[in-house]
Design a protein around this motif. Structure first.
Motif, PDB file in Angstrom:
ATOM      1  N   ARG A   1      46.501  35.915  38.841  1.00  0.00           N
ATOM      2  CA  ARG A   1      46.685  35.228  38.095  1.00  0.00           C
ATOM      3  C   ARG A   1      45.135  34.661  38.029  1.00  0.00           C
ATOM      4  N   VAL A   2      44.757  34.352  36.632  1.00  0.00           N
ATOM      5  CA  VAL A   2      43.110  34.228  36.412  1.00  0.00           C
ATOM      6  C   VAL A   2      43.585  32.690  36.101  1.00  0.00           C
ATOM      7  N   ARG A   3      42.764  31.892  36.455  1.00  0.00           N
ATOM      8  CA  ARG A   3      43.140  30.099  35.873  1.00  0.00           C
ATOM      9  C   ARG A   3      41.369  30.231  34.775  1.00  0.00           C
ATOM     10  N   SER A   4      41.288  29.799  34.323  1.00  0.00           N
ATOM     11  CA  SER A   4      40.135  29.198  33.734  1.00  0.00           C
ATOM     12  C   SER A   4      40.039  28.948  32.229  1.00  0.00           C
ATOM     13  N   SER A   5      38.868  27.854  31.801  1.00  0.00           N
ATOM     14  CA  SER A   5      39.232  26.767  30.153  1.00  0.00           C
ATOM     15  C   SER A   5      38.291  27.342  29.383  1.00  0.00           C
ATOM     16  N   ARG A   6      37.312  29.294  30.372  1.00  0.00           N
ATOM     17  CA  ARG A   6      37.020  29.400  28.313  1.00  0.00           C
ATOM     18  C   ARG A   6      37.356  31.087  28.868  1.00  0.00           C
ATOM     19  N   ASP A   7      36.550  31.552  27.933  1.00  0.00           N
ATOM     20  CA  ASP A   7      37.316  33.575  27.479  1.00  0.00           C
ATOM     21  C   ASP A   7      35.864  33.683  28.078  1.00  0.00           C
ATOM     22  N   LEU A   8      36.624  34.854  29.055  1.00  0.00           N
ATOM     23  CA  LEU A   8      36.171  34.999  29.983  1.00  0.00           C
ATOM     24  C   LEU A   8      35.810  37.126  29.130  1.00  0.00           C
ATOM     25  N   ASP A   9      35.035  37.781  29.484  1.00  0.00           N
ATOM     26  CA  ASP A   9      35.376  39.038  29.095  1.00  0.00           C
ATOM     27  C   ASP A   9      35.649  40.116  29.988  1.00  0.00           C
ATOM     28  N   PRO A  10      37.124  40.512  29.791  1.00  0.00           N
ATOM     29  CA  PRO A  10      38.400  41.476  30.086  1.00  0.00           C
ATOM     30  C   PRO A  10      37.653  42.325  30.771  1.00  0.00           C
ATOM     31  N   GLY A  11      37.053  43.342  30.107  1.00  0.00           N
ATOM     32  CA  GLY A  11      36.202  43.952  30.872  1.00  0.00           C
ATOM     33  C   GLY A  11      35.587  43.900  32.374  1.00  0.00           C
ATOM     34  N   ALA A  12      34.717  42.907  32.070  1.00  0.00           N
ATOM     35  CA  ALA A  12      34.630  42.755  33.079  1.00  0.00           C
ATOM     36  C   ALA A  12      35.444  41.919  34.746  1.00  0.00           C
ATOM     37  N   LEU A  13      36.366  41.506  34.111  1.00  0.00           N
ATOM     38  CA  LEU A  13      37.353  41.211  35.613  1.00  0.00           C
ATOM     39  C   LEU A  13      38.242  41.878  35.919  1.00  0.00           C
ATOM     40  N   THR A  14      37.808  43.547  35.218  1.00  0.00           N
ATOM     41  CA  THR A  14      38.175  44.285  35.628  1.00  0.00           C
ATOM     42  C   THR A  14      37.010  45.335  36.367  1.00  0.00           C
ATOM     43  N   CYS A  15      36.462  45.372  36.662  1.00  0.00           N
ATOM     44  CA  CYS A  15      35.378  46.474  37.281  1.00  0.00           C
ATOM     45  C   CYS A  15      34.879  45.421  38.293  1.00  0.00           C
ATOM     46  N   PRO A  16      33.887  46.404  39.009  1.00  0.00           N
ATOM     47  CA  PRO A  16      32.659  45.265  40.264  1.00  0.00           C
ATOM     48  C   PRO A  16      31.154  44.829  39.335  1.00  0.00           C
ATOM     49  N   PRO A  17      31.303  44.215  40.146  1.00  0.00           N
ATOM     50  CA  PRO A  17      31.188  43.345  40.993  1.00  0.00           C
ATOM     51  C   PRO A  17      32.428  42.053  41.268  1.00  0.00           C
ATOM     52  N   VAL A  18      33.153  41.682  40.090  1.00  0.00           N
ATOM     53  CA  VAL A  18      34.411  40.805  40.215  1.00  0.00           C
ATOM     54  C   VAL A  18      35.894  41.134  40.668  1.00  0.00           C
ATOM     55  N   LEU A  19      36.141  42.871  40.399  1.00  0.00           N
ATOM     56  CA  LEU A  19      37.052  43.390  41.111  1.00  0.00           C
ATOM     57  C   LEU A  19      36.370  44.496  42.030  1.00  0.00           C
ATOM     58  N   ARG A  20      36.512  43.765  43.094  1.00  0.00           N
ATOM     59  CA  ARG A  20      36.544  44.585  44.385  1.00  0.00           C
ATOM     60  C   ARG A  20      37.788  45.417  45.304  1.00  0.00           C
ATOM     61  N   CYS A  21      37.324  46.455  45.763  1.00  0.00           N
ATOM     62  CA  CYS A  21      38.245  47.010  47.028  1.00  0.00           C
ATOM     63  C   CYS A  21      36.897  47.514  48.066  1.00  0.00           C
ATOM     64  N   VAL A  22      37.857  48.145  48.940  1.00  0.00           N
ATOM     65  CA  VAL A  22      36.967  48.240  50.166  1.00  0.00           C
ATOM     66  C   VAL A  22      36.193  50.264  49.423  1.00  0.00           C
TER      67      VAL A  22
END
Length: 798
Positions: free
Chosen positions: A773-794
Motif C-alpha cells: 500500500r503506497v500512500r501519496s498525494s501525487r499522480d505517480l507513474d504506475p510503470g515506475a512503481l513496478t520496476c527497479p529502482p523503485v521495486l527491488r529484490c536481491v
C-alpha cells in the motif's frame, strides 16, 4: 499584568566579537545563532552538501542577544519580579538595563534572577552576552589539564550537549542562544519554588508524598492543598516555614503500565498555594518499578520489573532529533513516538551525549507507555571533577531529577555512556596520570542525588557497566553491554557468539532514504559517497559488512538498496539472537531510533523522518510473537500476555517452490516465554544449501530461512507480475511471483518524496503474492512503481 509574561519578541542577535561584523539580525526565541543566521540568509543550510564545514566560526564567536520590554505603573504592585530563563546555551552574562544580574555556564539548567529593583516604568532593556563555547571549554582545559575523549573537541569541559561538537553520526555545529523560553514572573506573598512528588504503591493502594518548597516575600501563615484521584489534603505553613510534605493515600488506583502490558492510567495531581492561587499540575502514574540484579549461577540478572512483572525491553536509543533543539515541536516528537510504537518499541534510552529532553517528550512517553532509560549527560570521555564543573554537575542533576521524577515512564537513571569502558579499555589511564575522570560523579554524586530526590527509581552507574568496578564493565554475564566489535571489526553473524544479560547498544549502519539523500545533495548525480558519513572508515565498513552476504554493488542504486538491506538484516540477526535467550537476556536497545540530520548512520528513521528498511525489520523482529531459526532449533518467542498455541508448520523448499520435506509440531508457548523446538533432520538438513530454504509458520507468524548466504544461493532471475492500481490515498501495488523473490522492497519516495509504503523486505515463493500500500498525494507513474529502482529484490539483477 499576568504573573508570567513571555519575553519572546523583538530579539536581535549580533556578534560581540570583532569578526565577522554582524549587527541586529532578527532572532527567534527560543532558538539559536545558527537558525537565526540561516533565517536571515547569512549562512547556507548546514545540513546540505558540505556546508557544515564552513560554519566552525560560529562556535568561536561571541554573541549578543538583546530585546526591550515595557513596564507600566500598574506593574508596581508586585513584591517580586524574577527573570526566568528555562535554557541558556551555554556560557552567558545576563543584564537588565545594562546592569549585570547573573552569569551562567550550563545548558542543562534553568535560571531565575530577581530583578524587581532594576525595572523601571516604560522601556527596559534585556541583554544576554554569550561567550564562545570553545573559548570557555579550552580555558577550563588549560586550567584543569587535558582529559581523553573520542574526538579532538573539548566538550567534556563544558556542561553543554556533547554532540554539538560532532559525533560519528552528527555534524560539528557548536551553538549558542536562548534555546528554551524566557519570561518575567511577578509575584506577591509567596510562590511555589519546588514541587516534588514521590508516587509509589503500597499494596494495592497508591501513595503520593508531595515535597513542597516555597519562596516567601512575606512571613505570614500559608496553606497548601494537594489533590489526586479523588483524594485531597490541606497543610498549613507557619510564618517563616518554607518546606513541608503533603501525603495522600489513594485506594486501589488504576495503575500505569508499559505498552503491551496494560493501560497507561494517568491521574492529575494538583498542588495549590491558597493565599495566591498559584497552582502546580502534573499527571502522575501509580506503578512500582525495580531493577532485578539477583545473582545466579551465570552471573547476575539485569531485569526491569514493573508492577512486579518482568519486562523484556524492546528498545531503541534516542539522540537529539535536531542539532537545533528549539526546532523540535511536540508534533514532531509525536511523529517519532508513533514511529517507535509502530515498530513495536517499548523503551527509549535518552543517550548521555545529548539532552535531558523537553517536557513534551516525557509527557508523550507517559501517554503512550514508552518506558525511558535516562542517561545523565556524560558520554565517551573523561570528565573533570574539579570546580567549577563539580558544582554545575550537582546542581544540574538535582534540577533534572526533580523535573523528571513525576513521570511514570521514567524507569531508570544511568550515570554515563561508555565512560567506564573508556577508563578500562581506551587507554585513558596513562594520559590521565592520576587526574579525575568522572568516577566520583557516577559512584557518589549522582546516586546520592537520586537516592535523596527520587527514591522510587533505580540508578545504574553507567552503560556498559557490570555492577562492580572490580569487573570489566562490558562483562556479558552481568549488567549491560554494548556490542561494537560487530560493525567495527566483525561480521554481523558474530552476534551469535554473545550471550548477554542486557544489550544497551548495538547496531549497523545504512544510508538514509533516497529522497532524504537527494534533498541533502543539491547538485550532480548521487553516488555512494554523496551521503554525509561521519564514522571512521564508515564507507569501508559498509562494503566489508555486505561482503559475503550480498552481491557487490555495480551501481549507486545497487549500493543504496544493498546497504540498507544489510543494515536491516544485521540488526534483525542480533535482535532475534538476544530475544531467543529470554529470560537469561532481558533486553535489547538498538542503536539508534532517529537521526538529527541527513546522514549515513545506524538509525531506523532518517534525519528527514523517513523510515529506512531497518524500521520495517524492527517492526518484524520486535513483534509480540516471533519465529526464528537459532542453530538447529526453531525458536518461538511469545512476549504477549496470552498463550500461543497451534500447529507449527515446517517446510523445506527448493528455490522453484516445490516442497522437499515437511513436518508439523503441536506447540504451546506460555505468555512471556520462549519455546525451543528441535527441528527434525529431514526439514533442517538441506541436500543442497545453495538451492533450498526453510519456511516455518505458526498462526500469523512466518519466517523464511536460507541455508546459505545470498552470494552462494543459485537464485534465478527475478520474474513476476506487478500491477499498480490507483486508490483514494495512493496506490495498491500487487506483486505475484513467478520465481522466488528475495527481500522484495518498494521505494516510492524515489517518485514522490512524501510517499510512504506499508511494508518492505518480503520474500515470496513462486506463486505467492503480496500487496504493497503506497500512500501519496501525487499522480505517480504506475510503470515506475513496478520496476527497479523503485521495486527491488536481491535477485532482480540476475
Amino acid at each position: 499584568m499576568s504573573p508570567y509574561r513571555p519575553l519572546d519578541r523583538g530579539w536581535t542577535a549580533s556578534t560581540a566579537s570583532t569578526e565577522p561584523p554582524i549587527e541586529g539580525v532578527p532572532a527567534t526565541v527560543p532558538g539559536s545563532v545558527h537558525t537565526d543566521l540561516l533565517a536571515a540568509g547569512l549562512i547556507d543550510d548546514p545540513y546540505l552538501d558540505d556546508n557544515e564545514s564552513g560554519l566552525a566560526w560560529i562556535g568561536r564567536a561571541r554573541w549578543r542577544y538583546a530585546t526591550e520590554f515595557t513596564m507600566s505603573p500598574a506593574d508596581d504592585g508586585c513584591d517580586r519580579a524574577d527573570l526566568v530563563f528555562e535554557g541558556l546555551d551555554t556560557v552567558a552574562t545576563v543584564s537588565v538595563n545594562e546592569i549585570e544580574v547573573g552569569t551562567v555556564a550550563n545548558m542543562h539548567r534553568t535560571y531565575r534572577f530577581p530583578v524587581r529593583e532594576l525595572l523601571r516604568d516604560g522601556r527596559n532593556t534585556l541583554t544576554v552576552h554569550f561567550e564562545s563555547p570553545y573559548r570557555y571549554a579550552e580555558d577550563r582545559r588549560a586550567e584543569l589539564g587535558e582529559r581523553p575523549g573520542p574526538y579532538p573537541e573539548p566538550y567534556q569541559f563544558i556542561r553543554k550537549m556533547a554532540c554539538n561538537f560532532g559525533w560519528d553520526w552528527g555534524p560539528t555545529l557548536v551553538t549558542a542562544g536562548i534555546w528554551r523560553p524566557v519570561g518575567l514572573h511577578t509575584w506577591n506573598t509567596a510562590r511555589l519554588a519546588q514541587v516534588r512528588p514521590e508516587v509509589t504503591l503500597n499494596g494495592d493502594d497508591g501513595l503520593v508524598r508531595v515535597h513542597v518548597m516555597v519562596e516567601r516575600a512575606a512571613d505570614i501563615p500559608l496553606t497548601l492543598t494537594a489533590a489526586v484521584a479523588g483524594t485531597s489534603v490541606r497543610v498549613p505553613l507557619a510564618p517563616g516555614e518554607c518546606e513541608t510534605v503533603l501525603e495522600l493515600r489513594v485506594r486501589e488506583p488504576a495503575r500505569w503500565w508499559p505498552r503491551g502490558y496494560g493501560a497507561q492510567a494517568l491521574h492529575q495531581l494538583t498542588v495549590v498555594l491558597e493565599e495566591t492561587g498559584e497552582t502546580w499540575r502534573r499527571r502522575v502514574g501509580f506503578r512500582s518499578i525495580r531493577l532485578d540484579t539477583t545473582p545466579d549461577a551465570d552471573g547476575s540478572a539485569f531485569t526491569l520489573v514493573v508492577n512486579d512483572v518482568p519486562v523484556f525491553v524492546r528498545g531503541a536509543n534516542w539522540i537529539p532529533d535536531d542539532c537545533f533543539p528549539a526546532r523540535i515541536s511536540r508534533e514532531r516528537l509525536a511523529e517519532r513516538f508513533a514511529q517507535a510504537c509502530d515498530a513495536q518499541v517499548n523503551l527509549l534510552r535518552v543517550w548521555g551525549g545529548g539532552l535531558y529532553e523537553s517536557d513534551d517528550f516525557y509527557d508523550l512517553a507517559d501517554e503512550q507507555g514508552l518506558l525511558v532509560f535516562q542517561d545523565f549527560t556524560f558520554a565517551c570521555a573523561a570528565y573533570p571533577e574539579e570546580e567549577p564543573l563539580y558544582s554545575e554537575v550537582a546542581a544540574e542533576a538535582r534540577e533534572q531529577v526533580v523535573r523528571l521524577a513525576p513521570h511514570p515512564s521514567l524507569a531508570l537513571w544511568i550515570g554515563n555512556n561508555e565512560n567506564f569502558m573508556g577508563y578500562a579499555d581506551w587507554g585513558w589511564r596513562e594520559p590521565l596520570a592520576g587526574r579525575t575522570w568522572g568516577e566520583a560523579y557516577y559512584l557518589d554524586v549522582l546516586p546520592r542525588v537520586v537516592a535523596e530526590l527520587d527514591p522510587t527509581r533505580p540508578y545504574w552507574p553507567g552503560t556498559p557497566y557490570s555492577g562492580d568496578t572490580g569487573r570489566h564493565p562490558n562483562a556479558p554475564e552481568q549488567g549491560t553491554v554494548h556490542i561494537w566489535d560487530v560493525w567495527n571489526d566483525l561480521d554481523y553473524t558474530h552476534y551469535a557468539n554473545w550471550r548477554p544479560r542486557f544489550v544497551a547498544e548495538f547496531g549497523f549502519q545504512g544510508p538514509p532514504a533516497y529522497a532524504t539523500l537527494r534533498r541533502s545533495v543539491t547538485g550532480g548525480p548521487l553516488t555512494a559517497d554523496s551521503s554525509h558519513q561521519k564514522a571512521d572508515d564508515g564507507q569501508g565498513k559498509l562494503l566489508r559488512g555486505m561482503a559475503g552476504h550480498l552481491p557487490p554493488p555495480a551501481t549507486f542504486d545497487d549500493w543504496h538498496y544493498y546497504s540498507q538491506l544489510n543494515q536491516a538484516r544485521a540488526v534483525t540477526f542480533g535482535v532475534e539472537r538476544f530475544r531467543a535467550l529470554m529470560p537469561y537476556c532481558m533486553g535489547t536497545i538498538v542503536w539508534q531510533l532517529n537521526d538529527c540530520w541527513p546522514v549515513t548512520s545506524w538509525s531506523a528513521i532518517d534525519g528527514d523522518g523517513r523510515r529506512k528498511p531497518l524500521w520495517y525489520a524492527l517492526r518484524r523482529a520486535y513483534a509480540d510473537r516471533l519465529l526464528t531459526v537459532q542453530g538447529g532449533d526453531l525458536v518461538a518467542i511469545n512476549d504477549s500476555a496470552d498463550p500461543w498455541s497451534g500447529e507449527l508448520s515446517l517446510v523445506r523448499h527448493g528455490l522453484t517452490g516445490e516442497p522437499l520435506a515437511k513436518d508439523s509440531v503441536r506447540v504451546l508457548v506460555p505468555p512471556r516465554s520462549v519455546a525451543r523446538i528441535p527441528m527434525a533432520r529431514p526439514v533442517a538438513t538441506p541436500a543442497d544449501p545453495a538451492a533450498e530454504l526453510l519456511v516455518a509458520g505458526l498462526g500469523d507468524a512466518r519466517t523464511v530461512h536460507f541455508f546459505a548466504e545470498d552470494t552462494a544461493v543459485a537464485f534465478p532471475s527475478a520474474d513476476f507480475d506487478a500491477e499498480a492500481r490507483p486508490v483514494a490515498d495512493g496506490y495498491l501495488v500487487t506483486v505475484t511471483a513467478r520465481t522466488i523473490l528475495r527481500d522484495l522492497a518498494l521505494f516510492p519516495d524515489r517518485l514522490d518524496p512524501d510517499a510512504t509504503v506499508d511494508d518492505m523486505m518480503i520474500t515470496l515463493l513462486p506463486g505467492e503474492r503480496t500487496v504493497f500500500r503506497v500512500r501519496s498525494s501525487r499522480d505517480l507513474d504506475p510503470g515506475a512503481l513496478t520496476c527497479p529502482p523503485v521495486l527491488r529484490c536481491v535477485n532482480d539483477t540476475k
